[in-house]
Design a protein around this motif. Structure first.
Motif, short mmCIF file in Angstrom:
data_model
loop_
_atom_site.label_atom_id
_atom_site.label_comp_id
_atom_site.label_asym_id
_atom_site.label_seq_id
_atom_site.Cartn_x
_atom_site.Cartn_y
_atom_site.Cartn_z
N SER A 403 0.83 0.22 -1.72
CA SER A 403 -0.62 0.09 -1.92
C SER A 403 -1.44 0.60 -0.74
O SER A 403 -2.56 0.15 -0.50
N GLY A 404 -0.88 1.52 0.03
CA GLY A 404 -1.63 2.10 1.12
C GLY A 404 -1.56 1.32 2.42
O GLY A 404 -2.10 1.75 3.44
N TYR A 405 -0.93 0.15 2.40
CA TYR A 405 -0.79 -0.64 3.62
C TYR A 405 0.16 0.06 4.58
O TYR A 405 1.09 0.75 4.18
N PRO A 459 -6.80 2.04 -1.84
CA PRO A 459 -5.59 2.83 -1.53
C PRO A 459 -5.88 4.28 -1.22
O PRO A 459 -5.24 4.88 -0.35
N THR A 462 -6.89 5.51 2.50
CA THR A 462 -5.94 5.30 3.59
C THR A 462 -6.06 6.40 4.64
O THR A 462 -6.03 7.60 4.32
#
Length: 484
Positions: A403-405, A459, A462
């Motif tokens: 999720s883009g983390y 997301p 990012t």
């Protein structure tokens, strides 16, 4: 034509955001006296203790969202305090009862919650006034007027510590040492370190005859306050030299070559000599209470900056005047003052009081979030205390998560100050290398671990590249460790 005007206004707005400084104090006073800002709930049960804490958390969350970095947390009011003290009782605002224990330590809680959010917490302490007769009577035998009565004097239905008595500086230093020893505060901030306004009959004639030594009464009184400032400053630095020492003096020092103070100023009206304190180097910061408009603000702000001796001048802005019950200011006055502060290279600004920020009075909160404080800012360095930056962190690892983390880890830095481990600043952008001079690239500051999880707003927003620097408690920043 209308379209071009709209485009011009948009460009001006963007230019203001782009011009945000990387280093700037953004402070708010959190006033506990009478529960003006906090707390609203009395802590008498487990549920109300948590509610009182939650009220402070709400304030700190909103300040963090607005990229504030400094909280001036009221720690002493009028002879009572907001932490468990061996010297003075708990303020009744916490529980509804003088000396009532709220079931937790409000100052420790405030420091911990500020640090979680990368904000500094300064212990704001009212110094000389002790309150009116009713308040002093409510403290009973716990009042300093009963316990150390030699240093206290009555004046116009109120009680004050006597700045002319040598015991006053020692009593105040005991309180300050209690706070600085026990708590990881980033600063101690002194309010009302002055005589009452226009006080020719202040009852200190005996002390003047004893200690005056040929000086005029006015000069002796100024020297008394200066000696208190000097004594406390040296005392704090002997314990924790990184802790900032500041005061909030009257907003006009004295008449300037540009404009008259109109008979109300720090030097003559209340016997303060804060420009002398700056010149002697016994202040790290001052927050002059510049709750004025027009020619009562700008010439005096310039005067403070010109006489700062390289120390940090942070004008206090009277945002409470935005409320119709308090004054007739419009928000563009505050906008102009912040722009002026930045143009003159001053260290930042303080907002009095936090309630008016929280209430978004005349849209002040929205304006800070969207414009003036759209990006984070670091604390200005204090080279007069320490000039040595920590070593750069090493071995930066950037691990994408779903999720883009993104998870960042690195090896710790070292610093010349063995008492404090360095903290860290995280930067990110879509360009490599990340430009750490630009405030819009700051993701987080004052990180006290060697890891950080980046969570993008969405997301697809990012950011691609990261950098980490180490920073010490004096504001010295290392070179950047860039993601390879």
């Amino acid at each position: 034509m209308r379209r071009y005007i709209c485009i011009l206004l948009l460009l001006l707005c963007l230019a203001t955001i782009e011009a945000q400084p990387k280093y700037e104090v953004r402070a708010a006073w959190v006033t506990a006296v009478y529960g003006l800002d906090w707390p609203r709930t009395r802590a008498t049960t487990p549920a109300t203790i948590q509610k009182q804490k939650d009220e402070l958390i709400d304030i700190l969350d909103k300040l963090k969202t607005a990229n504030f970095n400094t909280v001036l947390f009221q720690t002493r009011t009028r002879g009572d305090v907001l932490y468990p003290s061996n010297i003075e009782p708990f303020n009744s605002i916490l529980t509804g009862k003088v000396g009532g224990n709220p079931g937790y330590d409000p100052l420790a809680f405030a420091v911990e919650e500020c640090h979680k959010r990368g904000m500094e917490c300064h212990a704001w302490m009212v110094t000389i006034p002790l309150g009116n007769k009713k308040h002093v009577a409510s403290l009973g035998n716990q009042s300093v007027t009963k316990r150390v009565k030699d240093i206290c004097v009555p004046y116009k239905n109120e009680y004050f510590l006597n700045p002319g008595h040598p015991g006053t500086k020692e009593y105040l230093m005991k309180l300050v040492r209690e706070v600085v020893d026990r708590y990881d505060v980033d600063g101690v901030h002194f309010d009302y370190l002055r005589y009452p306004e226009h006080a020719p009959l202040f009852p200190d004639k005996y002390d003047f005859r004893r200690y005056g030594k040929g000086r005029t009464l006015d000069q002796w009184r100024r020297d008394n306050l200066t000696e208190i400032v000097r004594y406390i400053y040296k005392g704090v630095k002997a314990v924790k030299p990184w802790v900032k020492v500041s005061t909030c003096p009257v907003g006009k020092y004295k008449d300037t070559s540009r404009y008259s103070s109109r008979g109300w100023n720090a030097y003559y009206t209340v016997y303060q000599d804060p420009q002398g304190w700056l010149g002697e180097g016994i202040q790290d910061q001052i927050y002059p209470m510049m709750y004025f408009q027009g020619n009562s603000f700008y010439p005096f702000a310039l005067d403070w900056q010109e006489q700062s001796n390289g120390r940090q001048v942070i004008p206090g802005l009277g945002i409470y005047f935005l409320h119709p019950d308090e004054g007739k200011w419009t928000r563009d006055e505050v906008d102009r003052q912040i722009n002026f502060i930045r143009k003159q290279g001053m260290a930042g600004e303080g907002h009095y009081r936090v309630k008016y920020v929280m209430d978004n009075t005349q849209g002040i909160y929205d304006e800070l979030v969207d414009n003036f404080y759209a990006y984070p800012a670091l604390q200005p360095p204090m080279p007069w205390l320490d000039k040595v930056a920590p070593s750069a962190p090493t071995e930066l690892k950037v691990i994408p998560i779903e999720s883009g983390y993104t998870e960042l880890t690195w090896k710790p830095s070292t610093d010349n100050d063995a008492q404090n481990a360095p903290m860290y600043v995280i930067y990110a952008s879509n360009e490599y290398p990340v430009d750490i001079t630009r405030s819009e690239n700051i993701l987080a500051q004052s990180i006290r671990t060697t890891s950080y999880t980046y969570a993008p707003i969405l997301p697809w927003t990012t950011l691609k590249h990261f950098a980490v620097t180490a920073i010490d408690r004096y504001g010295n920043e290392s070179v950047a460790l860039q993601e390879k």
